[in-house]
Design a protein around this motif. Structure first.
Motif, PDB file in Angstrom:
ATOM      1  N   GLY A 143       1.004  -1.158   0.128  1.00 51.84           N
ATOM      2  CA  GLY A 143       0.105   0.061  -0.193  1.00 51.84           C
ATOM      3  C   GLY A 143       0.784   1.234  -0.095  1.00 51.84           C
ATOM      4  N   ILE A 144       0.638   2.073  -0.941  1.00 52.65           N
ATOM      5  CA  ILE A 144       1.325   3.413  -1.063  1.00 52.65           C
ATOM      6  C   ILE A 144       0.646   4.630  -0.757  1.00 52.65           C
ATOM      7  N   GLY A 145       0.111   4.621   0.359  1.00 54.40           N
ATOM      8  CA  GLY A 145      -0.652   5.705   0.933  1.00 54.40           C
ATOM      9  C   GLY A 145      -0.108   6.505   2.022  1.00 54.40           C
ATOM     10  N   PRO A 146      -0.686   7.304   2.687  1.00 53.26           N
ATOM     11  CA  PRO A 146      -0.074   8.055   3.757  1.00 53.26           C
ATOM     12  C   PRO A 146       0.469   6.984   4.926  1.00 53.26           C
ATOM     13  N   SER A 147      -0.076   5.931   5.057  1.00 58.38           N
ATOM     14  CA  SER A 147       0.332   5.354   6.170  1.00 58.38           C
ATOM     15  C   SER A 147       1.424   4.326   5.741  1.00 58.38           C
ATOM     16  N   GLY A 148       1.594   3.989   4.475  1.00 56.69           N
ATOM     17  CA  GLY A 148       2.673   3.437   4.021  1.00 56.69           C
ATOM     18  C   GLY A 148       4.057   4.223   3.999  1.00 56.69           C
ATOM     19  N   ALA A 150       4.535   6.796   5.815  1.00 60.13           N
ATOM     20  CA  ALA A 150       4.946   6.861   7.277  1.00 60.13           C
ATOM     21  C   ALA A 150       5.708   5.802   7.919  1.00 60.13           C
ATOM     22  N   VAL A 151       5.122   4.631   7.558  1.00 56.26           N
ATOM     23  CA  VAL A 151       5.802   3.305   7.997  1.00 56.26           C
ATOM     24  C   VAL A 151       7.212   3.215   7.479  1.00 56.26           C
ATOM     25  N   ARG A 152       7.357   3.212   6.239  1.00 59.88           N
ATOM     26  CA  ARG A 152       8.862   3.642   5.538  1.00 59.88           C
ATOM     27  C   ARG A 152       9.573   4.507   6.377  1.00 59.88           C
ATOM     28  N   ASN A 153       9.359   5.613   6.223  1.00 55.21           N
ATOM     29  CA  ASN A 153      10.186   6.766   7.272  1.00 55.21           C
ATOM     30  C   ASN A 153      10.404   6.385   8.601  1.00 55.21           C
ATOM     31  N   HIS A 154       9.425   5.902   9.342  1.00 59.11           N
ATOM     32  CA  HIS A 154       9.829   5.378  10.527  1.00 59.11           C
ATOM     33  C   HIS A 154      10.628   4.123  10.681  1.00 59.11           C
TER      34      HIS A 154
END
Length: 471
Positions: A143-148, A150-154
């Protein structure tokens, strides 16, 4: 777990050996002293077993990412303390008087210190490996949405979590339409190398990039999640679902379970819990003392009511309490037994404003009832309501259901707290016929409640009762 067992075992054997060697230099010790040392080893073995079980229950043997460093040390100390308490209890109840308390105490303290040091050193070692990308778990984000994003950056920012981000898999909801130049705004924030493919190629991507875990974000549909879990199970990899972060609102929110359903609390209303507990304790104490002191007067009132008119001594008035709860508000009967039936004939004589009903010279009131109402003595049985928790000593006036049915939306605010025997309206504007004044005072009490305000209202209540300004 094995390292902890060895740590406690070595300490137990060492402490026992030292105690055994020193005991032989003391004259008069029989051979039974040696037997007691074996009993000591048995108790310390039980201590080690209990310590391991408690540590496992606290999650100390789970993944290192699941606990912070300080939290892990706190749980370690807590586990050792609980195991020590159980060991001390076992020694006491089995009358193990020959067991050396010095050896027991030394083993407890040294176990706590060494286990904390061992876990701290191991965590530092693991963190150094994570910084070198050793021992990390390869992660694929679906999933390439805002949550995705945010997870990558975290995962990239906090290397100590032990995860290595490998790339994204796009779903039908965020797949690019048309040519590459027409990618969506989210795709433009990514490097082409980060997009590994679609969900249809999950098995191939997992094998190619040695994926250990798949993080499914909120951009996926239910059918997509079901299909991904089936593919992940076949590939024998772990799957996690990341809930929607709601534009960052849920980033730092904890997971709380309501029964079997996980929830993310986004906002908590401030509740002055300590003050409410004090208020409830004061209600119980004051109501109990008042009932004891007023018992003779209440007996005299009951006799007067029985002599004055026919009917029951007490009257159960249905009132609306906190959050709309219907309860029985007990009073001494001050009217004739058929007062409710006569009310319809008196509506045209109402002296109150709006939806309230009150007559200064109500013909339904008995002779004894007129005296009781003047000094508010008819409300003494409401002390039982206070003990039951349906009312408080101080609070808004308890309304009847007919009034509440005609409330406007903003009027319902006064039902956020428990009604009271006395309140701001009762001591400040009891003779005021205005409905708006009655509502505004109760609303002011709810919005500005404090223990000091309750105290001031109770002081003023004594003046109102003594002056006889009741209805």
């Amino acid at each position: 777990m094995l390292v902890d067992i060895l740590t406690v075992a070595v300490l137990a054997v060492l402490a026992t050996y030292v105690r055994l060697k020193t005991s032989f230099f003391q004259p008069g010790h029989p051979t039974a002293m040696v037997v007691s040392q074996w009993s000591l080893l048995l108790y310390l073995g039980g201590f080690a077993l209990v310590l391991i079980l408690i540590s496992k229950a606290y999650g100390l043997y789970g993944p290192i990412q699941s606990l912070g460093g300080l939290h892990e040390l706190r749980l370690t100390v807590q586990s050792c303390f609980m195991a020590s308490v159980i060991l001390a209890g076992a020694l006491y109840f089995t009358y193990a008087n020959t067991i050396s308390r010095a050896v027991i105490l030394a083993t407890m303290v040294s176990s706590t210190v060494l286990l904390c040091i061992r876990r701290a050193v191991w965590r530092a070692h693991v963190y150094r490996n994570y910084d070198k990308d050793l021992g990390t778990r390869n992660v694929l984000v679906v999933g390439i949405g805002p949550s995705g994003l945010a997870v990558r950056n975290h995962l990239r920012r906090i290397r100590r979590l032990g995860y290595s981000f490998k790339g994204f898999i796009y779903t039908e909801q965020d797949a690019p339409r048309g040519k590459t130049a027409q990618r969506t705004r989210l795709f433009q924030q990514l490097n082409d190398s980060e997009i590994l493919g679609g969900v249809d190629h999950l098995a191939e991507i997992v094998r190619k990039h040695f994926i250990d875990e798949v993080f499914i974000t909120g951009a996926c549909s239910r059918n997509t999640v079901t299909d991904l879990v089936a593919q992940a199970a076949e590939a024998e990899i772990d799957v996690r679902i990341v809930p929607d972060l709601y534009e960052g609102l849920a980033l730092s929110a904890p997971i709380e379970y309501v029964g079997q359903f996980p929830t993310i609390p986004l906002h908590y209303r401030h509740i002055p819990l300590a003050s409410l507990i004090v208020k409830r304790v004061l209600d119980i104490v004051l109501a109990s003392c008042a009932l004891i002191l007023a018992a003779p007067a209440m007996l005299a009132i009951a006799i007067a009511i029985a002599i004055d008119s026919r009917g029951p001594i007490f009257y159960c008035a249905e009132r609306v309490g906190r959050k709309g709860h219907i309860f029985c508000c007990w009073k001494f009967r001050t009217m004739v037994s058929n007062a409710d039936a006569l009310r319809e004939n008196l509506l045209s004589m109402n002296e109150r404003d709006g939806i309230l009903f009150k007559l200064r010279e109500d013909p339904r009131i008995t002779r004894a009832g007129r005296f009781l109402r003047k000094y508010s003595l008819d409300e003494l049985p409401q002390l039982f309501n206070v003990l039951l928790g349906t009312m408080s000593i101080v609070g808004p006036r308890p309304p009847i259901a007919r009034e509440v049915n005609q409330y406007k939306l903003q009027h319902l605010h006064r039902l956020d707290v428990s009604p009271g025997i006395t309140g701001l309206w009762q001591v400040q504007a009891r003779q005021d016929p205005s409905f708006d004044q009655y509502i505004s005072l109760d609303t002011f009490y709810v919005d500005n409640w404090s223990l000091w305000l309750d105290f001031k209202i109770m002081i003023r209540t004594f003046g109102v009762v003594i002056s006889g300004t009741g209805s």
